[in-house]
Design a protein around this motif. Structure first.
Motif, mmCIF file in Angstrom:
data_model
loop_
_atom_site.group_PDB
_atom_site.id
_atom_site.type_symbol
_atom_site.label_atom_id
_atom_site.label_comp_id
_atom_site.label_asym_id
_atom_site.label_seq_id
_atom_site.Cartn_x
_atom_site.Cartn_y
_atom_site.Cartn_z
ATOM 1 N N LEU A 1 0.791 -1.619 -0.128
ATOM 2 C CA LEU A 1 0.536 -0.196 -0.409
ATOM 3 C C LEU A 1 0.896 0.929 -0.359
ATOM 4 C CD1 LEU A 1 -3.153 -0.597 2.474
ATOM 5 C CD2 LEU A 1 -3.000 -0.845 -0.050
ATOM 6 N N ALA A 2 1.890 0.951 0.867
ATOM 7 C CA ALA A 2 3.008 2.481 0.946
ATOM 8 C C ALA A 2 3.331 2.964 -0.644
ATOM 9 C CB ALA A 2 3.518 2.263 2.230
ATOM 10 N N GLU A 3 3.801 1.653 -1.804
ATOM 11 C CA GLU A 3 4.942 1.752 -2.757
ATOM 12 C C GLU A 3 3.428 1.805 -2.943
ATOM 13 O OE1 GLU A 3 7.872 1.446 -5.223
ATOM 14 O OE2 GLU A 3 8.079 1.245 -3.269
ATOM 15 N N LEU A 4 2.315 1.355 -3.403
ATOM 16 C CA LEU A 4 1.460 2.277 -4.522
ATOM 17 C C LEU A 4 0.959 3.750 -4.220
ATOM 18 C CD1 LEU A 4 -0.934 -0.808 -4.148
ATOM 19 C CD2 LEU A 4 0.304 -0.240 -6.325
ATOM 20 N N GLU A 5 0.691 3.979 -2.346
ATOM 21 C CA GLU A 5 0.618 5.479 -2.737
ATOM 22 C C GLU A 5 1.263 6.354 -2.870
ATOM 23 O OE1 GLU A 5 -0.456 4.842 1.585
ATOM 24 O OE2 GLU A 5 -2.385 4.248 1.221
ATOM 25 N N ARG A 6 2.696 5.729 -3.038
ATOM 26 C CA ARG A 6 3.544 7.236 -3.620
ATOM 27 C C ARG A 6 3.446 6.840 -5.127
ATOM 28 N NH1 ARG A 6 8.500 3.533 -4.746
ATOM 29 N NH2 ARG A 6 9.251 5.670 -5.742
ATOM 30 N N PHE A 7 2.636 6.858 -5.508
ATOM 31 C CA PHE A 7 1.989 7.258 -7.334
ATOM 32 C C PHE A 7 0.595 7.405 -7.181
ATOM 33 C CE2 PHE A 7 5.284 3.816 -7.687
ATOM 34 C CZ PHE A 7 6.345 4.034 -8.474
ATOM 35 N N TRP A 8 -0.278 6.998 -6.623
ATOM 36 C CA TRP A 8 -1.847 8.169 -6.462
ATOM 37 C C TRP A 8 -1.725 8.940 -5.907
ATOM 38 C CZ3 TRP A 8 -3.517 2.379 -5.615
ATOM 39 C CH2 TRP A 8 -3.412 0.927 -6.979
ATOM 40 N N GLY A 9 -2.866 9.618 -6.402
ATOM 41 C CA GLY A 9 -3.598 10.688 -5.670
ATOM 42 C C GLY A 9 -4.510 10.900 -5.080
ATOM 43 N N SER A 10 -5.452 9.684 -5.165
ATOM 44 C CA SER A 10 -6.653 9.078 -4.449
ATOM 45 C C SER A 10 -6.268 7.770 -4.288
ATOM 46 C CB SER A 10 -7.338 8.878 -5.612
ATOM 47 O OG SER A 10 -8.792 8.524 -4.426
ATOM 48 N N THR A 11 -6.627 7.129 -3.323
ATOM 49 C CA THR A 11 -5.718 6.032 -2.901
ATOM 50 C C THR A 11 -7.441 5.252 -3.006
ATOM 51 O OG1 THR A 11 -5.280 6.201 -0.338
ATOM 52 C CG2 THR A 11 -3.730 6.368 -1.576
ATOM 53 N N LEU B 1 -0.886 6.480 -12.444
ATOM 54 C CA LEU B 1 -0.518 5.040 -12.067
ATOM 55 C C LEU B 1 0.760 4.630 -11.438
ATOM 56 C CD1 LEU B 1 0.291 2.972 -14.791
ATOM 57 C CD2 LEU B 1 0.781 4.445 -16.128
ATOM 58 N N ALA B 2 0.488 3.930 -10.868
ATOM 59 C CA ALA B 2 1.337 3.204 -9.997
ATOM 60 C C ALA B 2 2.248 2.173 -11.286
ATOM 61 C CB ALA B 2 1.143 2.498 -9.342
ATOM 62 N N ILE B 3 3.741 2.370 -11.159
ATOM 63 C CA ILE B 3 4.775 1.659 -12.386
ATOM 64 C C ILE B 3 6.131 1.229 -10.824
ATOM 65 C CG2 ILE B 3 4.037 1.772 -14.173
ATOM 66 C CD1 ILE B 3 6.297 4.025 -14.362
ATOM 67 N N PRO B 4 5.571 0.859 -10.041
ATOM 68 C CA PRO B 4 6.406 0.000 -8.896
ATOM 69 C C PRO B 4 8.394 -0.774 -9.986
ATOM 70 C CG PRO B 4 4.627 -0.311 -7.933
ATOM 71 C CD PRO B 4 4.673 -0.238 -9.209
ATOM 72 N N LYS B 5 9.020 -0.098 -8.981
ATOM 73 C CA LYS B 5 10.270 -1.398 -10.065
ATOM 74 C C LYS B 5 10.543 -2.595 -9.237
ATOM 75 C CE LYS B 5 14.434 1.775 -10.123
ATOM 76 N NZ LYS B 5 15.271 2.320 -9.695
ATOM 77 N N LYS B 6 10.255 -3.149 -8.275
ATOM 78 C CA LYS B 6 10.106 -4.114 -7.951
ATOM 79 C C LYS B 6 9.288 -5.219 -7.156
ATOM 80 C CE LYS B 6 12.870 -3.723 -3.862
ATOM 81 N NZ LYS B 6 13.871 -3.614 -2.660
ATOM 82 N N HIS B 7 9.045 -6.368 -7.394
ATOM 83 C CA HIS B 7 8.019 -6.971 -6.300
ATOM 84 C C HIS B 7 8.396 -8.120 -5.880
ATOM 85 C CE1 HIS B 7 6.822 -7.542 -10.866
ATOM 86 N NE2 HIS B 7 7.070 -8.545 -10.938
ATOM 87 N N ASP B 8 7.795 -8.859 -4.923
ATOM 88 C CA ASP B 8 8.361 -10.375 -4.499
ATOM 89 C C ASP B 8 7.307 -10.452 -5.308
ATOM 90 O OD1 ASP B 8 8.413 -12.949 -3.214
ATOM 91 O OD2 ASP B 8 10.489 -11.440 -1.304
ATOM 92 N N PHE B 9 7.590 -12.154 -5.847
ATOM 93 C CA PHE B 9 6.832 -12.833 -5.959
ATOM 94 C C PHE B 9 6.370 -13.910 -5.183
ATOM 95 C CE2 PHE B 9 7.170 -11.025 -10.712
ATOM 96 C CZ PHE B 9 5.762 -12.268 -10.958
ATOM 97 N N THR B 10 6.731 -14.153 -4.190
ATOM 98 C CA THR B 10 6.597 -15.767 -2.963
ATOM 99 C C THR B 10 5.490 -14.827 -2.348
ATOM 100 O OG1 THR B 10 8.872 -15.970 -3.476
ATOM 101 C CG2 THR B 10 7.113 -16.545 -1.339
ATOM 102 N N LEU B 11 5.505 -13.071 -1.616
ATOM 103 C CA LEU B 11 5.162 -12.829 -0.436
ATOM 104 C C LEU B 11 4.069 -11.650 -1.896
ATOM 105 C CD1 LEU B 11 7.998 -12.321 2.141
ATOM 106 C CD2 LEU B 11 6.059 -14.167 2.020
ATOM 107 N N GLU B 12 4.914 -10.921 -1.534
ATOM 108 C CA GLU B 12 3.923 -9.890 -2.280
ATOM 109 C C GLU B 12 2.981 -9.589 -3.313
ATOM 110 O OE1 GLU B 12 7.378 -6.197 -1.465
ATOM 111 O OE2 GLU B 12 6.572 -6.137 -3.586
ATOM 112 N N VAL B 13 2.885 -10.602 -4.355
ATOM 113 C CA VAL B 13 1.784 -10.792 -5.834
ATOM 114 C C VAL B 13 0.895 -11.644 -4.587
ATOM 115 C CG1 VAL B 13 1.172 -11.784 -7.594
ATOM 116 C CG2 VAL B 13 3.670 -10.829 -7.533
ATOM 117 N N PRO B 14 0.772 -12.671 -4.106
ATOM 118 C CA PRO B 14 -1.159 -13.173 -3.795
ATOM 119 C C PRO B 14 -1.274 -12.170 -3.270
ATOM 120 C CG PRO B 14 0.939 -15.265 -3.470
ATOM 121 C CD PRO B 14 1.634 -13.874 -3.304
#
Length: 738
Positions: A259-269, A342-355
């Motif tokens: 949520l913190a990563e997405l909120e960096r990009f979005w004006g309204s969450t 538009l959020a375009i984060p630079k990385k993600h952890d498939f094991t924990l974050e994707v689900p």
């Protein structure tokens, strides 16, 4: 093959090959590059899930060993356990650096050879070789042919279809081959389709739209087996973590980070969001989704957009394809002024974050979009559906099957940005439709896409593959090209020249052949000759000599295996290094004492001349070649035959290659010859035998360690050498004499 059928429980040994990309058991780097995507995740989960089956004793996922400062040390670990029954086995080929899959083609035979060595050392041959993608399929096919066991193939994507799409996008055929080596891949896939006992596909679409493009399509044996997912990892958004043995605090922390990563990009969450998750690849059509969103102001007002396009650090340092896609994303974001949306984060952890990311999207009452130009299956669509996210997906490929099974979303033309936007809005604004698609996806995945059902079907495919392998010939008790099992089972090897060594004394030759047959469980045997394979077979037939296990032909530039004379491709690849036959012919064109032999005596790795045995002629040949800095090996025999070979070639070097590949120590290899063309293979740590009727060219070798000059002639000299070295004595070690 089910419980109680045809084989005992817990004895199936499966070896899978997924060679390219970065493969490790935990913390997958999916999306790091074009080679580390859904296939990596699939093969790891398949290995673990197969290991849980009651029929399976061992699953090995074979991949490339990489020791490169640019990647984790995890990929340099030779063996990595996944479960008590499954493990990753890493085998080095093509150097130690991490390279993209298109650069691995020249090195796949090295993977074959080193896997042969690994299997012989461990003392057990797999019951099934299962290749994934064209590179893994090539290796699995070669090994299956060697060992006479079933070959199963899963393509994941096919080269002919990819070539068509890339050329339709405007790339020239030359450019497609420069980037992707696509024609070589298609040639390999043609042979795979022809030779695979069974082929696993995810959807009917793969068969109809991809495999149907191949000449060998009619020879393929296809099985539709939809992939499975771990429903305890991809559980619905409304369920609690404790219901699925998930660490509640870790899940909470993961959600907070996301949520913190997405909120960096979005004006309204507080809006629902549209989610896309894929590699930065042109075929994934990320730009199409951004255009659909950027061109529709109503859609921007309704929802935010989040695109997770792999893992990136410095775009400038990435591969050309990925750099282009990511750069285009940023330019489109700026062009449509999507800052704050538009959020375009630079990385993600498939094991924990994707689900958790899927569940966040479902909690927001969002939608998951796969806008790929073509999608062979669409595993992320199944994962999203399992968590309760409705989907919008390309109509070209596997998503059609998913939505047909689950009724959980809308198919669109991925080239029509208006249709993509309209489909997203239809789901986002209709609460009842969203609830229907969410509920249907959760139920449909559990009915159609569990690992339990996937593995049960895969085991049945293996059983069909085993049933399709030709049965042993009653006369030879060998399956076609099952030479691998034979060479893996012996602990010594006898190689002999034909003319004036094996042949010359009929009675002694028959006695020798009977002796070798009597000890066939202990010793393999073969011939080494300057002749071509065809002429060699004629000579063997003329003298009624049974098919040997190995034929080293064309002065050590070709290796063939009985009973059907399959070529050793690894040896051929080994010889290509620094071999320039056209330059050799040009360098020697001015030497009047040389005359090229007939075309039938010329081979891809042999340039052959007639040459007078004058004292300085050989030196003049060496000078002409060395002056042009060419790499070569010279073989001069019988006073008139000059063969120029790759510098890695020759009968002796071929023997050392066989020793390495089949894990037969040199002191357990006996070499028998009579002429100068045999000199190279008679030198070294093998048990060398010179028969009594030898040519004077071998006289300088007298007194050399481990070289026995017999007084007996022809095959009688070979048997004399066997007695001298006690070569066929029982026991783990034979006696060798200086």
């Amino acid at each position: 093959m089910g419980k109680g059928k045809d084989r005992n429980l817990k004895d199936l040994y499966v070896q899978m090959f997924s060679i390219h990309g970065l493969v490790r058991g935990e913390a997958l780097e999916l999306g790091r590059d074009a080679d580390t995507g859904g296939q990596v995740k699939y093969v790891l989960e398949l290995a673990r899930a197969l290991g849980r089956r009651p029929e399976v004793e061992r699953v090995e996922l074979v991949t490339r060993l990489i020791s490169d400062k640019a990647v984790s040390k995890d990929y340099a670990q030779p063996v990595e356990p996944l479960s008590p029954e499954a493990r990753i086995v890493r085998i080095q080929c093509g150097g130690r650096k991490y390279v993209r899959k298109e650069l691995l083609w020249p090195h796949l035979d090295e993977m074959v050879d080193k896997t042969v060595k690994y299997l012989k050392k461990q003392g057990r041959i797999p019951d099934v070789f299962h290749g994934h993608y064209a590179d893994g399929g090539y290796v699995a096919r070669e090994l299956a042919a060697f060992f006479g066991v079933p070959f199963v193939f899963t393509g994941h994507s096919m080269g002919a279809h990819k070539k068509g799409k890339l050329m339709a996008d405007g790339l020239s055929e030359e450019e497609v081959n420069r980037r992707y080596h696509i024609d070589q891949r298609i040639r390999v896939e043609e042979r795979i389709i022809r030779d695979a006992e069974q082929i696993v596909v995810s959807t009917r679409h793969e068969i109809e739209r991809q495999y149907s493009l191949y000449e060998n399509f009619a020879a393929g044996h296809f099985n539709v087996v939809p992939p499975g997912i771990d429903i305890d990892t991809f559980y619905p958004y409304y369920q609690n973590q404790f219901e699925h043995n998930v660490d509640e605090e870790l899940a909470r922390q993961t959600r907070v980070v996301l949520l913190a990563e997405l909120e960096r990009f979005w004006g309204s969450t507080h809006k629902p969001f549209i989610l896309a998750l894929c590699r930065p690849d042109q075929r994934k059509n990320i730009s199409g989704l951004i255009k659909a969103y950027g061109e529709d102001k109503d859609l921007q007002a309704i929802a935010n957009l989040a695109i997770f396009a792999g893992i990136r650090k410095d775009i400038a340092s990435m591969e050309e394809n990925e750099r282009h896609v990511l750069t285009e994303m940023l330019l489109l974001m700026d062009n449509y002024d999507l800052y704050g949306k538009l959020a375009i984060p630079k990385k993600h952890d498939f094991t924990l974050e994707v689900p958790e990311l899927y569940r966040l999207c479902a909690d927001s009452r969002g939608v998951f979009v796969n806008p790929a130009l073509v999608e062979p299956f669409g595993l992320t669509l199944v994962e999203a559906a399992s968590c309760g996210v409705p989907i919008v997906a390309t109509e070209d490929g596997g998503p059609a099957d998913i939505i047909a099974n689950c009724d959980n979303g809308i198919l669109v033309d991925p080239t029509d940005s208006g249709r993509i936007a309209a489909a997203c809005k239809a789901i986002l604004v209709d609460r009842e439709l969203w609830d229907k698609y969410s509920r249907n996806g959760i139920i449909g995945v559990r009915n159609h896409y569990s690992w339990e059902s996937h593995c049960a079907s895969t085991i049945e495919v293996y059983a069909r593959a085993q049933a399709a392998v030709p049965k042993p010939d009653p006369a030879t008790e060998q399956k076609p090209r099952a030479i691998g099992k034979r060479l893996a089972g012996v602990d010594r090897l006898l190689i002999t020249d034909i003319d004036n060594t094996l042949v010359g004394d009929e009675e002694a030759m028959r006695e020798l052949l009977e002796l070798l047959d009597k000890h066939r469980d202990q010793v393999a045997w073969g011939v080494a000759t300057g002749r071509s394979l065809e002429v060699t077979l004629d000579v063997l037939a003329k003298h009624r000599i049974p098919v040997p296990d190995i034929i080293i032909a064309a002065v050590g530039t070709e290796i063939y295996y009985g009973p059907d004379f399959g070529r050793d491709n690894g040896w051929q690849q080994h010889l290509r290094y620094q071999w320039k036959p056209a330059a050799i012919r040009k360098a020697l064109a001015g030497l009047v004492f040389l005359k090229l032999q007939e075309d039938s005596d010329q081979h891809p790795f042999k340039v052959s001349y007639f040459m007078d045995d004058a004292e300085d002629n050989l030196a003049r040949v060496h000078f002409a070649l060395q002056e042009r800095k060419l790499h070569y090996t010279l073989e001069f025999s019988h006073g008139s035959f000059l063969d120029i070979l790759p510098y890695r070639a020759g009968k002796g070097k071929a023997l050392r290659y066989l020793s390495y590949k089949w894990n037969i120590p040199l002191n357990r290899i006996m070499i028998c010859g009579d002429s100068g063309s045999d000199a190279q293979m008679l030198r070294g740590d093998t048990c060398g035998v010179v028969v009594g009727n030898y040519s004077r060219e071998l006289e300088p070798l007298r007194g050399q360690r481990k070289l026995f000059f017999s007084k007996q002639e022809y095959a009688a000299g070979i048997m004399d050498g066997i007695r001298h070295y006690k070569f066929l004595n029982s026991g783990s070690r034979q006696v060798t004499k200086d």
